[in-house]
Design a protein around this motif. Sequence first.
Motif, PDB file in Angstrom:
ATOM      1  N   UNK A  80       0.815  -1.210   0.000  1.00 59.61           N
ATOM      2  CA  UNK A  80       0.000   0.000   0.000  1.00 59.61           C
ATOM      3  C   UNK A  80       0.846   1.257   0.000  1.00 59.61           C
ATOM      4  N   UNK A  81       0.285   2.329  -0.521  1.00 53.30           N
ATOM      5  CA  UNK A  81       0.972   3.618  -0.569  1.00 53.30           C
ATOM      6  C   UNK A  81       1.221   4.158   0.835  1.00 53.30           C
ATOM      7  N   UNK A  82       0.259   4.021   1.728  1.00 50.33           N
ATOM      8  CA  UNK A  82       0.411   4.557   3.081  1.00 50.33           C
ATOM      9  C   UNK A  82       1.577   3.896   3.814  1.00 50.33           C
ATOM     10  N   UNK A  83       1.726   2.574   3.663  1.00 51.99           N
ATOM     11  CA  UNK A  83       2.828   1.868   4.329  1.00 51.99           C
ATOM     12  C   UNK A  83       4.176   2.320   3.775  1.00 51.99           C
ATOM     13  N   UNK A  84       4.254   2.492   2.460  1.00 50.78           N
ATOM     14  CA  UNK A  84       5.500   2.973   1.874  1.00 50.78           C
ATOM     15  C   UNK A  84       5.866   4.348   2.415  1.00 50.78           C
ATOM     16  N   UNK A  85       4.901   5.256   2.478  1.00 52.35           N
ATOM     17  CA  UNK A  85       5.175   6.599   2.979  1.00 52.35           C
ATOM     18  C   UNK A  85       5.605   6.555   4.441  1.00 52.35           C
ATOM     19  N   UNK A  86       5.008   5.652   5.219  1.00 51.17           N
ATOM     20  CA  UNK A  86       5.384   5.541   6.627  1.00 51.17           C
ATOM     21  C   UNK A  86       6.823   5.065   6.783  1.00 51.17           C
ATOM     22  N   UNK A  87       7.225   4.073   5.989  1.00 51.42           N
ATOM     23  CA  UNK A  87       8.602   3.573   6.057  1.00 51.42           C
ATOM     24  C   UNK A  87       9.588   4.640   5.610  1.00 51.42           C
ATOM     25  N   UNK A  88       9.245   5.364   4.559  1.00 52.50           N
ATOM     26  CA  UNK A  88      10.132   6.429   4.069  1.00 52.50           C
ATOM     27  C   UNK A  88      10.276   7.530   5.123  1.00 52.50           C
ATOM     28  N   UNK A  89       9.165   7.890   5.760  1.00 49.26           N
ATOM     29  CA  UNK A  89       9.219   8.906   6.815  1.00 49.26           C
ATOM     30  C   UNK A  89      10.044   8.414   7.991  1.00 49.26           C
ATOM     31  N   UNK A  91      12.553   6.345   7.833  1.00 45.81           N
ATOM     32  CA  UNK A  91      13.954   6.417   7.421  1.00 45.81           C
ATOM     33  C   UNK A  91      14.483   7.844   7.533  1.00 45.81           C
ATOM     34  N   UNK A  92      13.683   8.812   7.143  1.00 44.45           N
ATOM     35  CA  UNK A  92      14.090  10.217   7.262  1.00 44.45           C
ATOM     36  C   UNK A  92      14.290  10.607   8.722  1.00 44.45           C
ATOM     37  N   UNK A  93      13.319  10.288   9.553  1.00 48.21           N
ATOM     38  CA  UNK A  93      13.379  10.697  10.954  1.00 48.21           C
ATOM     39  C   UNK A  93      14.524  10.019  11.696  1.00 48.21           C
ATOM     40  N   UNK A  94      14.704   8.732  11.477  1.00 52.36           N
ATOM     41  CA  UNK A  94      15.764   8.006  12.182  1.00 52.36           C
ATOM     42  C   UNK A  94      17.144   8.494  11.782  1.00 52.36           C
ATOM     43  N   UNK A  95      17.330   8.834  10.508  1.00 56.04           N
ATOM     44  CA  UNK A  95      18.632   9.344  10.078  1.00 56.04           C
ATOM     45  C   UNK A  95      18.928  10.697  10.706  1.00 56.04           C
ATOM     46  N   UNK A  96      17.904  11.550  10.824  1.00 60.40           N
ATOM     47  CA  UNK A  96      18.093  12.850  11.463  1.00 60.40           C
ATOM     48  C   UNK A  96      18.428  12.695  12.943  1.00 60.40           C
ATOM     49  N   UNK A  97      17.680  11.848  13.644  1.00 59.17           N
ATOM     50  CA  UNK A  97      17.910  11.668  15.075  1.00 59.17           C
ATOM     51  C   UNK A  97      19.223  10.947  15.354  1.00 59.17           C
ATOM     52  N   UNK A  98      19.634  10.049  14.460  1.00 57.65           N
ATOM     53  CA  UNK A  98      20.940   9.413  14.627  1.00 57.65           C
ATOM     54  C   UNK A  98      22.047  10.433  14.442  1.00 57.65           C
ATOM     55  N   UNK A  99      21.905  11.312  13.473  1.00 59.54           N
ATOM     56  CA  UNK A  99      22.881  12.362  13.252  1.00 59.54           C
ATOM     57  C   UNK A  99      23.025  13.222  14.503  1.00 59.54           C
TER      58      UNK A  99
END
Length: 431
Positions: A80-89, A91-99
């Motif tokens: 589903x599109x919603x699941x893809x957007x959730x995973x992408x979001x 990935x964005x959030x975790x990379x920022x918080x890891x940084x």
Amino acid sequence: MNGMVLSVSRGIARVTGAALGPYQTAVVRIGFGATWLLFLLRELPHRGELYGPDGPWGHDLAEQLIAGNGAFTALMWSDGRAWFEAVYALALLSSLLLLLGWRTRTMSVLFMVGVLSLQNRSVFMGDGGDNVLHLMSIYLVLTRCGRVWSLDARRERRAVAARARGERVVDRVGPVLWSVSGFTLLTVTLAGRLDGDWFVPALLWAVWVSLGLWWVVGRGAEGGQPRILLDVVTNVVHNGALVVIMAEACLIYATAGWYKIQGSRWQDGTAVYYPLQLDYFSPWPALSDALAAGGTMVMLITYGTVAVQVAFPFTLFNRRVKNVLLAVMMTEHAVIAVTLGLPFFSLAMIAADAVFLPTSFLRRLGDRAARARGRLPGRRRPTGAPTGDGDGDGRTAVVPGPRTKTGRGGAAGADAGDGQGPGHARVGFRP
């Protein structure tokens, strides 16, 4: 014989007594977090074509590939599109918080999940930089990469100061993250979504269990044997992962150099000329033409690239020569980013190279960053406050040894053991 035994005992004490290379692992964490974050932001308008339902590599084709190689990707759990957007979001959030180094242990796991999910969904979209990022995202989970230059270090320092004033410090965010992640992991496991290759599920469960142990031990007596044992095990795992990261970087350069030697274009000194003539690798045509116009320059760059890559692993035994070649390689990657239009490949390689940067250089860099931040409008340093390079706030960085003591409720939950304790020993790591 006694001298050999003494040397071995010192080596064991060094490996088990502290997490080595705190600055190097922090730079690797920041570098790869920034690389993945910038890549995801650049590809945000095209995310559906690259990794989602709009791409030519459809969900059914990806399922067939995953069924054969058993690779881990959360994007296969739903089309589903919603699941893809959730995973992408995620990935964005975790990379920022890891940084930023917030709840580093948990964010390193989510960062790995995001990287593996997107890259394994469309394996034909990557390049050499993506392969390096793929591996390093797994290695970072095993490191204590939030010891310095992180929000975790700042939070732990403030907690230590509060305990010294007699205040009670309770961490509520860590246990909540641990509980939510455990419930999610259990649900996914029972649903049969982790039935592929065993390594990633085993790593996820091992990290979750270890974080629970950290929280339980942190509520016990200060300086107890369980805490010492967990510190020793965590330090050994961290130091082993650090060695693997260094070995991986050396292996990349060694294999690349030796394969280049076998190519006829590298042997006759013209290999660099050809990518400069490709429109796809010429974001600045005038600059590419200027570099390709000089035959001598092309030959020197071609032979120099091979020589540096082959020689670098052998220069680790001489710190001065290693630092010179390290500067040359980082400069070369920066040039590749500009002339060939490969910024993320270059950023990934520079982040991997950073594990070899000398501690003295990184500490001076931290000092300058702390002074620069202190001069920002609205920020005033207390009178008499020391300057340092710990986490960019003007204090000296420290690395806890195996007998570090923490009070109740400290460093609990999702990132237990990532902060700095009150008992510490300075470690000079010279890769």
